[in-house]
Design a protein around this motif. Structure first.
Motif, mmCIF file in Angstrom:
data_model
loop_
_atom_site.group_PDB
_atom_site.id
_atom_site.type_symbol
_atom_site.label_atom_id
_atom_site.label_comp_id
_atom_site.label_asym_id
_atom_site.label_seq_id
_atom_site.Cartn_x
_atom_site.Cartn_y
_atom_site.Cartn_z
ATOM 1 N N HIS A 106 -38.724 -18.796 -22.713
ATOM 2 C CA HIS A 106 -39.944 -18.071 -23.020
ATOM 3 C C HIS A 106 -39.834 -16.676 -22.426
ATOM 4 O O HIS A 106 -39.460 -16.524 -21.272
ATOM 5 C CB HIS A 106 -41.163 -18.790 -22.434
ATOM 6 C CG HIS A 106 -41.353 -20.182 -22.969
ATOM 7 N ND1 HIS A 106 -41.786 -20.418 -24.257
ATOM 8 C CD2 HIS A 106 -41.152 -21.388 -22.394
ATOM 9 C CE1 HIS A 106 -41.866 -21.730 -24.447
ATOM 10 N NE2 HIS A 106 -41.480 -22.332 -23.339
ATOM 11 N N PRO A 108 -40.793 -13.591 -20.499
ATOM 12 C CA PRO A 108 -41.755 -13.462 -19.417
ATOM 13 C C PRO A 108 -42.901 -12.533 -19.784
ATOM 14 O O PRO A 108 -42.706 -11.556 -20.498
ATOM 15 C CB PRO A 108 -40.930 -12.857 -18.280
ATOM 16 C CG PRO A 108 -39.554 -12.665 -18.778
ATOM 17 C CD PRO A 108 -39.489 -13.029 -20.206
ATOM 18 N N LYS A 109 -44.077 -12.867 -19.292
ATOM 19 C CA LYS A 109 -45.229 -11.993 -19.490
ATOM 20 C C LYS A 109 -45.052 -10.753 -18.618
ATOM 21 O O LYS A 109 -44.646 -10.861 -17.459
ATOM 22 C CB LYS A 109 -46.509 -12.720 -19.091
ATOM 23 C CG LYS A 109 -47.751 -11.851 -19.176
ATOM 24 C CD LYS A 109 -48.972 -12.591 -18.695
ATOM 25 C CE LYS A 109 -50.203 -11.686 -18.725
ATOM 26 N NZ LYS A 109 -51.406 -12.383 -18.237
ATOM 27 N N VAL A 110 -45.357 -9.596 -19.167
ATOM 28 C CA VAL A 110 -45.264 -8.368 -18.377
ATOM 29 C C VAL A 110 -46.508 -7.515 -18.606
ATOM 30 O O VAL A 110 -47.140 -7.563 -19.662
ATOM 31 C CB VAL A 110 -44.012 -7.525 -18.735
ATOM 32 C CG1 VAL A 110 -42.742 -8.248 -18.385
ATOM 33 C CG2 VAL A 110 -44.005 -7.133 -20.210
ATOM 34 N N VAL A 229 -52.505 -11.450 -12.773
ATOM 35 C CA VAL A 229 -51.168 -11.952 -13.108
ATOM 36 C C VAL A 229 -50.559 -12.558 -11.849
ATOM 37 O O VAL A 229 -51.020 -12.291 -10.739
ATOM 38 C CB VAL A 229 -50.224 -10.837 -13.627
ATOM 39 C CG1 VAL A 229 -50.667 -10.325 -14.974
ATOM 40 C CG2 VAL A 229 -50.115 -9.703 -12.615
ATOM 41 N N ALA A 233 -44.932 -12.433 -12.518
ATOM 42 C CA ALA A 233 -45.148 -11.549 -13.663
ATOM 43 C C ALA A 233 -45.047 -10.088 -13.246
ATOM 44 O O ALA A 233 -44.570 -9.241 -14.007
ATOM 45 C CB ALA A 233 -46.507 -11.824 -14.294
ATOM 46 N N HIS A 236 -41.429 -9.354 -13.066
ATOM 47 C CA HIS A 236 -40.940 -9.148 -14.438
ATOM 48 C C HIS A 236 -41.283 -7.749 -14.931
ATOM 49 O O HIS A 236 -40.485 -7.093 -15.601
ATOM 50 C CB HIS A 236 -41.576 -10.168 -15.395
ATOM 51 C CG HIS A 236 -41.053 -11.564 -15.251
ATOM 52 N ND1 HIS A 236 -39.727 -11.847 -15.025
ATOM 53 C CD2 HIS A 236 -41.684 -12.763 -15.317
ATOM 54 C CE1 HIS A 236 -39.575 -13.160 -14.943
ATOM 55 N NE2 HIS A 236 -40.734 -13.731 -15.111
ATOM 56 N N SER A 237 -42.485 -7.314 -14.594
ATOM 57 C CA SER A 237 -42.939 -5.992 -15.041
ATOM 58 C C SER A 237 -42.073 -4.893 -14.443
ATOM 59 O O SER A 237 -41.707 -3.938 -15.137
ATOM 60 C CB SER A 237 -44.407 -5.782 -14.645
ATOM 61 O OG SER A 237 -45.227 -6.787 -15.186
ATOM 62 N N VAL A 270 -36.964 -8.822 -23.474
ATOM 63 C CA VAL A 270 -38.355 -8.412 -23.314
ATOM 64 C C VAL A 270 -38.549 -6.996 -23.827
ATOM 65 O O VAL A 270 -39.475 -6.707 -24.588
ATOM 66 C CB VAL A 270 -38.783 -8.481 -21.833
ATOM 67 C CG1 VAL A 270 -40.220 -7.982 -21.675
ATOM 68 C CG2 VAL A 270 -38.686 -9.900 -21.321
ATOM 69 N N ARG A 274 -40.860 -5.627 -26.985
ATOM 70 C CA ARG A 274 -41.865 -4.576 -26.826
ATOM 71 C C ARG A 274 -41.568 -3.411 -27.765
ATOM 72 O O ARG A 274 -42.480 -2.805 -28.327
ATOM 73 C CB ARG A 274 -41.900 -4.106 -25.372
ATOM 74 C CG ARG A 274 -42.551 -5.126 -24.444
ATOM 75 C CD ARG A 274 -42.215 -4.840 -23.001
ATOM 76 N NE ARG A 274 -42.834 -3.621 -22.531
ATOM 77 C CZ ARG A 274 -44.043 -3.530 -21.987
ATOM 78 N NH1 ARG A 274 -44.795 -4.609 -21.885
ATOM 79 N NH2 ARG A 274 -44.524 -2.390 -21.547
#
Length: 286
Positions: A106, A108-110, A229, A233, A236-237, A270, A274
């Motif tokens: 999955h 990662p959420k950023v 978050v 996360a 990840h950002s 990622v 984006r």
């Protein structure tokens, strides 16, 4: 060999993971939980056979366990089996032929850069002193991409203010030097100027309300309250924003403390996702 001896061996294995291999407590806890569950099915090393191991995993499938759980159980059994051979408990590495289920990756959420910037100014602190501390923690986490466990382990002597770097002790007790920018430096200096008002621990950079080294749960609460978050996360950002800004993949690998470049490469996916999203929104013929 009795079940009691098998269980004792499992705890010895956990100590080996902790003291010799330097595994994280989360990993050790997961391995131990899986193996103690296995010990309910396999009561001795003489019963530690490939068919019995497969039956144990098949039972987990029948219970509807997630693929990630099955993958972790397989990894636990394999690691324990290899260790047991070296210790003389097993003649052959019985779990070596187990195949790990593929776990879907999955993305990662950023946060986007504006959201991350807003989170830095959004600490939900009890008072001004804690606000200064919490802001420094947030800025440092975002600036460096370090793990919460690494942040809580930082001592005052790990900071080199003139070079704006911090020495971090990562997974497997591996040290690395990570840089941080002006925003983090300003927030950190503001905290250092007031740290003595709260600190009882002579070494810890960040301390909790009682003045002792801050624990990971407190840091997680600060991050989650500020940006809605998880600290992971936020990490990840940091990686994503660095790559989007043109940073080399190996530089990001070094910064995050990844042992394998393959781990860092997930962030290239990622940034691609984006990029496609922006393209689809902006291009007239997308």
């Amino acid at each position: 060999m009795s079940n009691t001896q098998l269980v004792e061996a499992i705890y010895d294995f956990a100590e080996h993971q902790r003291l010799v291999l330097g595994r994280s407590e989360a990993t050790i806890k997961g391995y131990t939980s899986d193996l103690l569950d296995l010990a309910k099915t396999i009561d001795s090393f003489s019963s530690f056979t490939l068919p019995r191991l497969r039956n144990w995993l098949a039972a987990a499938v029948a219970e509807g366990k997630a693929r990630s759980t099955l993958a972790r159980r397989t990894a636990s059994a394999k690691a324990f089996s290899t260790w047991a051979v070296k210790q003389g408990y097993l003649r052959t590495d019985e779990a070596a032929k187990l195949s790990s289920p593929k776990v879907p990756k999955h993305l990662p959420k950023v946060l986007d850069p504006k959201e991350a910037s807003a989170a830095m100014d959004n600490a939900k602190s009890a008072d001004e002193l804690h606000l200064v501390r919490d802001t420094a923690m947030l800025e440092l986490l975002y600036a460096t991409g370090m793990r919460v466990s690494e942040l809580t382990g930082i001592d005052l002597h790990d900071i080199d203010s003139s070079r704006q770097t911090i020495r971090v002790l990562g997974k497997g007790n591996k040290e690395r030097i990570v840089p941080f920018g002006d925003a983090a430096n300003t927030a950190l200096n503001a905290w250092l100027a007031r740290r003595e008002e709260l600190a009882k621990d002579p070494d810890a950079l960040f301390v909790g309300t009682r003045g002792k080294r801050i624990d990971q749960r407190q840091v997680r609460r600060v991050v989650e309250a500020a940006g809605e978050v998880s600290p992971h996360a936020l990490r990840h950002s940091t990686a994503t924003h660095l790559l989007e800004g043109g940073a080399d993949l190996r530089v990001v690998q070094e910064l995050l403390g990844h042992s394998s470049l393959q781990t860092t490469q997930v962030y290239t996916h990622v940034t691609s996702e984006r990029l496609k999203k922006v393209f689809n929104q902006a291009h007239p013929r997308a």
